[in-house]
Scaffold this active site. Structure first.
Site, PDB file in Angstrom:
ATOM      1  N   LYS A   1       0.751  -1.093  -0.101  1.00  0.00           N
ATOM      2  CA  LYS A   1      -0.081   0.090   0.245  1.00  0.00           C
ATOM      3  C   LYS A   1       0.893   1.434   0.090  1.00  0.00           C
ATOM      4  O   LYS A   1       0.406   2.108  -0.597  1.00  0.00           O
ATOM      5  CB  LYS A   1      -0.915  -0.059   1.066  1.00  0.00           C
TER       6      LYS A   1
ATOM      7  N   LYS B   1      -9.624  -9.676 -10.019  1.00  0.00           N
ATOM      8  CA  LYS B   1     -10.611  -9.927  -9.311  1.00  0.00           C
ATOM      9  C   LYS B   1     -11.530  -8.868  -9.387  1.00  0.00           C
ATOM     10  O   LYS B   1     -10.928  -7.742  -9.893  1.00  0.00           O
ATOM     11  CB  LYS B   1     -10.244  -9.945  -7.913  1.00  0.00           C
TER      12      LYS B   1
ATOM     13  N   LYS C   1     -13.234  -2.398  -6.852  1.00  0.00           N
ATOM     14  CA  LYS C   1     -13.852  -0.846  -7.178  1.00  0.00           C
ATOM     15  C   LYS C   1     -12.620  -0.161  -7.856  1.00  0.00           C
ATOM     16  O   LYS C   1     -12.712   0.460  -8.718  1.00  0.00           O
ATOM     17  CB  LYS C   1     -14.249  -0.146  -6.107  1.00  0.00           C
TER      18      LYS C   1
HETATM   19  P1  ADP Z   1     -12.589  -3.361  -3.418  1.00  0.00           P
HETATM   20  O1  ADP Z   1     -11.390  -4.391  -3.705  1.00  0.00           O
HETATM   21  O2  ADP Z   1     -13.413  -3.270  -4.258  1.00  0.00           O
HETATM   22  O3  ADP Z   1     -12.024  -2.071  -2.818  1.00  0.00           O
HETATM   23  P2  ADP Z   1     -12.605  -3.931  -0.597  1.00  0.00           P
HETATM   24  O4  ADP Z   1     -10.821  -4.292  -0.450  1.00  0.00           O
HETATM   25  O5  ADP Z   1     -13.079  -3.057   0.207  1.00  0.00           O
HETATM   26  O6  ADP Z   1     -13.235  -4.094  -2.024  1.00  0.00           O
HETATM   27  O7  ADP Z   1     -13.175  -5.469   0.008  1.00  0.00           O
HETATM   28  C1  ADP Z   1     -14.072  -5.519   1.076  1.00  0.00           C
HETATM   29  C2  ADP Z   1     -14.052  -7.011   1.428  1.00  0.00           C
HETATM   30  O8  ADP Z   1     -14.650  -7.617   0.243  1.00  0.00           O
HETATM   31  C3  ADP Z   1     -13.064  -7.668   1.855  1.00  0.00           C
HETATM   32  O9  ADP Z   1     -13.405  -8.744   2.740  1.00  0.00           O
HETATM   33  C4  ADP Z   1     -12.602  -8.517   0.421  1.00  0.00           C
HETATM   34  O10 ADP Z   1     -11.985  -9.775   0.803  1.00  0.00           O
HETATM   35  C5  ADP Z   1     -14.199  -8.681  -0.064  1.00  0.00           C
HETATM   36  N1  ADP Z   1     -13.677  -8.694  -1.582  1.00  0.00           N
HETATM   37  C6  ADP Z   1     -13.461  -7.717  -2.247  1.00  0.00           C
HETATM   38  N2  ADP Z   1     -13.573  -7.839  -3.736  1.00  0.00           N
HETATM   39  C7  ADP Z   1     -13.703  -9.381  -3.915  1.00  0.00           C
HETATM   40  C8  ADP Z   1     -13.802 -10.399  -4.657  1.00  0.00           C
HETATM   41  N3  ADP Z   1     -13.743  -9.957  -6.020  1.00  0.00           N
HETATM   42  N4  ADP Z   1     -14.208 -11.597  -4.378  1.00  0.00           N
HETATM   43  C9  ADP Z   1     -14.370 -11.992  -3.230  1.00  0.00           C
HETATM   44  N5  ADP Z   1     -14.331 -11.382  -2.214  1.00  0.00           N
HETATM   45  C10 ADP Z   1     -13.848  -9.528  -2.238  1.00  0.00           C
END
Ligand code: ADP
Length: 339
Positions: A113, A200, A203
């Protein structure tokens, strides 16, 4: 009667919009865990300040996230907002003194990060909070004496740090005060981006790489219709990542399960039409999300009621946190006078 169930703690940063990856990969798990455990689910806004963020949006993001998770089935009484329970920060400070600086600098997420941050922010600003947030996370967990933490592989190192803080604390005060929390391994699917199934759903990758749970029906259908199925690099006899992802979406939704079986058979017989598969995915996701949208509409009709409930649940949950911090202050030699 005292709640005899084992406890689980899980937190999520309020970063806006819930997408299908967040729902299937994390929030649905919260909904399920509520059946068997005493649950503490936190919207962790203190953590959301560790990276550059938008002050105008943070508070709304927290409420939006509360509304979204309640709409999909998380019970308000299990939810709290971290900054309504300042004891998290207080215990976090105390834990800073039970955690070595070197341990924090070795955390892979910090390395990743801080590198991203340096690249993306103009001033290359890396907050001390970014380095320190695993300590606050340890406080989030230990403050409720949680038995289990459902974590993904990427968070294993953080739970290890939590255990090491608890251990050092126990050794220092000469008492097995904190129970060492364990990882709760639950099967949660990893959802891929429909626009690029090699990555994956997320956002941060941009608009086309996630499907919002509360997006309107037309947009959801359009995104699924344009899903990438064959990426060209699939070995013969192997299902492509894109097709696998589409099957996974139907399975995870819990809708159209008979059609799922039929499509699987079609695939095995080499008769699968991608357009049919996409239609079923779209129908399943639309059916599922329509139920959530209906609930969200009701919740938004009386926003004050939901805010009141969360204030109340945070107040109830805070009592557990206050008790822990009181005992910790006693144990470490801090002042503990009630004014
Ligand atoms: P993003 O990557 O969209 O910013 P976050 O990092 O805020 O999402 O993730 C919030 C939660 O959702 C975490 O527990 C993460 O493991 C889960 N998560 C995010 N994207 C996925 C995905 N594509 N598949 C499964 N779980 C996910």
């Amino acid at each position: 009667m005292e709640d005899q169930r084992k406890s689980v703690l899980s937190c999520m940063q309020p970063t806006g919009l819930m997408h299908l990856g967040n729902y299937f990969g994390a929030v649905l798990n919260w909904v399920e865990l509520q059946k068997d455990y005493r649950c503490f689910f936190g919207v962790v806004d203190y953590h959301a300040m560790t990276m550059p963020y938008n002050i105008q949006k943070l508070r709304n993001n927290s409420w939006d996230m509360i509304t979204d998770v309640v709409a999909v089935g998380v019970k308000p009484e299990n939810l709290f907002i971290q900054s309504l329970i300042p004891e998290h920060a207080e215990l976090g400070w105390i834990f800073n003194c039970f955690c070595s600086y070197g341990h924090l600098t070795r955390m892979t997420q910090f390395k990743d990060k801080s590198k991203n941050n340096e690249a993306s922010s103009k001033e290359g600003f890396i907050s001390a909070g970014l380095l320190d947030y695993p300590v606050l996370q340890a406080a989030d967990i230990l403050i409720y004496r949680a038995n289990y933490v459902p974590v993904g592989k990427d968070q294993d190192q953080h739970l290890e740090l939590t255990r090491s803080i608890a251990q050092r604390f126990n050794n220092t005060v000469g008492k097995e005060y904190f129970v060492l929390p364990e990882t709760l391994h639950t099967e949660t699917p990893k959802i891929k981006s429909t626009a690029d199934p090699s990555r994956k759903m997320s956002k941060s990758a941009g608009e086309k790489h996630f499907i919002g749970v509360f997006s309107d029906e037309a947009r959801i259908r359009k995104q699924i219709r344009s899903a990438v199925t064959d990426t060209g690099d699939t070995k013969p006899g192997e299902m492509s990542e894109g097709v696998e992802n589409l099957f996974q979406l139907i399975k995870a939704s819990g809708y159209k399960q008979n059609e799922y079986e039929q499509l699987q058979k079609d695939y095995s017989n080499g008769e699968l039409k991608y357009s049919d598969l996409k239609d079923v995915v779209a129908d399943a996701i639309v059916e599922m999300t329509n139920v959530f949208k209906e609930r969200k509409k009701e919740l938004l009709e009386d926003k004050r009621e939901l805010k009141y409930k969360i204030k109340q649940s945070s107040e109830e949950i805070r009592k557990v946190a206050q008790e822990t911090v009181k005992e910790v202050k006693d144990l470490v030699g801090l002042m503990n006078i009630k004014f």
